[in-house]
Design an enzyme around this catalytic site. Structure first.
Site, PDB file in Angstrom:
ATOM      1  CG  ASP A 446      -2.155   0.768   1.134  1.00 19.72           C
ATOM      2  OD1 ASP A 446      -2.262   1.577   0.203  1.00 19.72           O
ATOM      3  OD2 ASP A 446      -3.042   0.605   2.002  1.00 19.72           O
ATOM      4  CG  ASP A 514      -9.677   2.233  -0.200  1.00 13.85           C
ATOM      5  OD1 ASP A 514      -9.307   1.058  -0.358  1.00 13.85           O
ATOM      6  OD2 ASP A 514      -8.966   3.091   0.343  1.00 13.85           O
TER       7      ASP A 514
HETATM    8  C1  DGJ Z   1      -5.813   1.878   2.029  1.00 17.98           C
HETATM    9  C2  DGJ Z   1      -6.237   0.701   1.198  1.00 17.98           C
HETATM   10  O1  DGJ Z   1      -6.768   1.128  -0.010  1.00 17.98           O
HETATM   11  C3  DGJ Z   1      -7.242  -0.137   1.979  1.00 17.98           C
HETATM   12  O2  DGJ Z   1      -7.678  -1.211   1.203  1.00 17.98           O
HETATM   13  C4  DGJ Z   1      -6.598  -0.611   3.259  1.00 17.98           C
HETATM   14  O3  DGJ Z   1      -5.561  -1.491   2.970  1.00 17.98           O
HETATM   15  C5  DGJ Z   1      -6.099   0.570   4.062  1.00 17.98           C
HETATM   16  N1  DGJ Z   1      -5.257   1.427   3.277  1.00 17.98           N
HETATM   17  C6  DGJ Z   1      -5.349   0.115   5.278  1.00 17.98           C
HETATM   18  O4  DGJ Z   1      -4.778   1.138   5.980  1.00 17.98           O
END
Ligand code: DGJ
Length: 693
Positions: A446, A514
């Protein structure tokens, strides 16, 4: 195939010609991009007249424009030599053809700078890969102010429309269509990563739709600051430069060094459908990392939305048990398992298991997951640090900073200076230990904020940090992949903020967004599918049952099954009925996933234009297909719609069952007449399997 006749080079793919040439003065000319013509017919036109304000050099179409002489259009390359000269004049040094790659060689006529324009031709996929190589043969550094990968010229004097995106976190890939009549159109990132806002590609067209119309496209393989700049000039010519952004850009090429710009994949098609299908195949065959490119991706479960930072062996095991019953193949624990990571204010940088949450270490959970028959995956965010972490307390200077400025936080975190060797080693060691000591088969990498206070005192030329950061990320991923070839990597940056072809050369898949709302996803996924390979598009079914309009679990599966399926809801709260819906859909996905992940996608109806989403995936030999239909409420009299399929063989017979009625029809019938469908109400969804009879 590459044909060369007296320095006119015809790059021939299955359906297109890309033609360039070099004249006797050494100027590089763009001659044609589009439908095939007779290769003997191409010639270089004499450069026309000029007057005091219109330079001839500014008018003709060039393959790569250097800054200098009387050329005032946006240039592709600009350098400063040791004596302060900032003008490039090129001599032609001949060409080389190595298999399917053409290298056109130039050098400055005074300074020892070499420039090679590279073109690699992939006949069967109709894609050409372009990049530029610069080599410094002098004894002093050369500093580049612009160093784009490629320049493109479009044939028509009429304005082109550019398809790009104007997205955001939670709303990635929202298409925009901008007609460029005059001046410039720019899509760019200045955030350090690709970001969510615009995409590092151009799709230029006139009167095109899914099936018809000239479409020219090129996409950049780079995950840092990028720029695509299109310009329509006083002669009504449209040209585009694409590459690393020239924002806060200075690139030092030291004596004796050579640099290859990021690659650009480009093509010409009739309609957007062929464009997507060509790039999809090309990406699977030639771009994606080799271990998993031809393998179907597993159905994953991700715990983020269920438990957020509150992870422990007990709650993850409980989720894993249900995930296994449903048929999930890979269980992924997201954020929260390391350091003092109880919320987003602490822990980033301390990649060591949190002993309060996992007193017996990670293996207790991993063994449990493995016993349930699933692989185990884990989340990391290696490029970041929280001020509240042991890493930051020990090495506050490891984050980008200017000594005299306060470093701004976003999501309470700072960006690590990935250009420092110690930082690279620290991250590599942490991740390598994690993968060496545990049975982990998947890493979700990430990256949750853009850069700021971009100081890197370790570099002589600090502006290089933008590029070196991205390179360091790629290098670490590649090294880890080499040592752990059975581990798949996912590129995530607050959802789809790093979903570009640079990432796709190193990561096996992408976290698309997300936003997992089924209705919003129809739009986000369509945007993704334009130029990126479908199998890399991770799509989860979660508990977001409609932000604005309700959508059922079946509806959410319908949408998520159009990419690489994942599940991300809190399964412990699911009713028996919900679990049965999950099982049914997971089993169906296993049956159709090869079609979705490797098939040809036909976008037949668009939710925004038609109020119905109708996507169909067809296998290569046209014997099998799956179609997805979804609508969130049709209005007026649009309810009865002939579903006309595509991509089938006119002469084959197919069977399909829809609303309990089985049809046996020819491909010609299904494609030209179709099956009438009554689409009523919100939350309407169907999945139709079509098989050769
Ligand atoms: C951002 C990501 O897009 C989410 O899926 C998740 O992993 C969060 N970060 C976790 O902090």
């Amino acid at each position: 195939m590459i044909i060369n006749k007296n320095n006119i080079f015809v790059l021939e793919t299955k359906n297109a010609h890309y033609v360039l040439g070099v004249d006797k003065y050494g100027y590089n000319h763009h001659l044609h991009w589009g439908k095939k013509c007779n290769a003997d017919d191409y010639y270089i036109q004499k450069i026309k007249d000029q007057n005091s304000n219109h330079s001839v050099l500014d008018e003709f179409k060039q393959e790569y424009t250097p800054f200098g002489q009387t050329m005032y259009r946006g240039c592709a390359i600009k350098a400063e030599f040791a004596d302060g000269c900032r003008d490039i004049c090129l001599n032609y040094n001949g060409y080389e053809i190595e298999e399917n790659t053409l290298k056109l060689k130039f050098s400055d006529n005074v300074y020892p700078l070499k420039i090679v324009l590279n073109y690699s031709v992939c006949d069967e996929n109709d894609i050409i890969t372009r990049w530029t190589t610069v080599k410094n043969n002098s004894e002093n550094s050369i500093y580049f102010e612009k160093l784009f990968s490629a320049e493109f010229n479009l044939p028509s004097k009429k304005p082109y429309t550019f398809k790009n995106t104007n997205g955001a976190w939670g709303g990635e890939n929202i298409e925009t269509n901008t007609t460029l009549e005059s001046g410039t159109f720019v899509s760019e990132s200045r955030k350090g990563t690709t970001g969510h806002n615009q995409s590092p590609y151009f799709i230029a067209y006139q009167n095109a739709d899914e099936k018809i119309g000239d479409v020219y496209f090129a996409t950049l393989a780079y995950s840092g600051n990028f720029k695509v700049k299109a310009e329509r000039d006083l002669f009504n010519s449209t040209r585009i430069i694409i590459g690393i952004s020239d924002f806060d850009f200075k690139f030092e090429l030291k004596a004796g060094e050579k640099f290859d710009t990021p690659k650009v994949f480009c093509g010409f098609t009739q309609g957007f459908g062929d464009m997507s299908r060509q790039m999809n195949k090309f990406a699977i065959d030639y771009v994606l990392p080799k271990t998993f490119n031809n393998k179907p991706l597993p159905i994953l479960y991700n715990s983020w939305e269920a438990t957020e930072f509150d992870v422990n062996c007990k709650n993850q095991s409980a989720l894993a048990e249900i995930a296994a019953q449903i048929g999930v193949e890979l269980f992924v624990m997201d954020d929260g398992w390391f350091g003092k990571r109880n919320n987003d204010r602490a822990g980033l940088g301390d990649w060591f298991v949190n002993k309060e949450k996992f007193p017996n270490g990670l293996d207790e959970l991993i063994s449990k997951v493995n016993e349930l028959g699933m692989d185990f995956g884990i989340w990391v965010e290696p490029e970041m640090v929280n001020r509240d972490s042991d890493l930051y307390r020990t090495h506050p200077d490891w984050a980008y900073h200017f000594d005299t400025r306060y470093s701004c936080e976003l999501r309470n975190q700072l960006v690590l200076n990935m250009t420092r060797k110690e930082v690279q080693e620290y991250i590599f060691d942490c991740l390598n230990n994690l993968l060496s000591n545990h049975n982990i088969k998947y890493i979700k990498w990430d990256m949750n904020r853009p850069f700021s206070e971009v100081g890197a005192e370790n570099l002589d030329c600090q502006q290089m940090l933008w590029y070196l950061h991205t390179k360091a990320v790629y290098d670490i991923v590649d090294k880890l992949k080499e040592l752990h070839p059975d581990v798949a990597f996912e590129s995530c940056a607050s959802g789809g903020g790093r979903a570009d072809y640079g990432a796709l050369m190193h990561y096996d898949q992408v976290w698309t967004s997300d936003n997992t709302d089924g209705i919003d996803r129809m739009v986000i996924q369509k945007g993704y599918s334009l130029l990126r390979p479908i199998k890399t598009m991770r799509a989860w079914v979660t508990d977001i049952a409609g932000i604005n309009k309700h959508c059922s679990l079946d509806f959410r599966f319908n949408i998520a099954m159009q990419g690489s399926l994942g599940i991300g809801g809190d399964l412990t709260k699911y009713s028996d009925e919900d679990i049965e819906i999950c099982k049914k859909n997971v089993a169906l996905y296993k049956e159709i996933r090869n079609l979705v992940q490797f098939g040809n996608l036909y976008r037949l109806m668009d939710i925004d234009e038609d109020e119905v989403l109708f996507n169909q995936y067809v296998n290569e030999d046209k014997t099998e297909s799956v179609a997805f239909i979804a609508a969130n409420g049709t209005r007026f009299y649009k309810k009865s719609i002939p579903m006309r399929f595509d991509g089938l063989d006119e002469n084959k017979r197919y069977t399909l069952t829809l609303n309990d009625k089985t049809y046996n029809k020819s491909g010609a019938y299904l494609m030209n007449i179709g099956i009438d469908l009554e689409i009523r109400g919100a939350d309407y969804n169907r999945i139709i399997l079509i098989k050769e009879a």
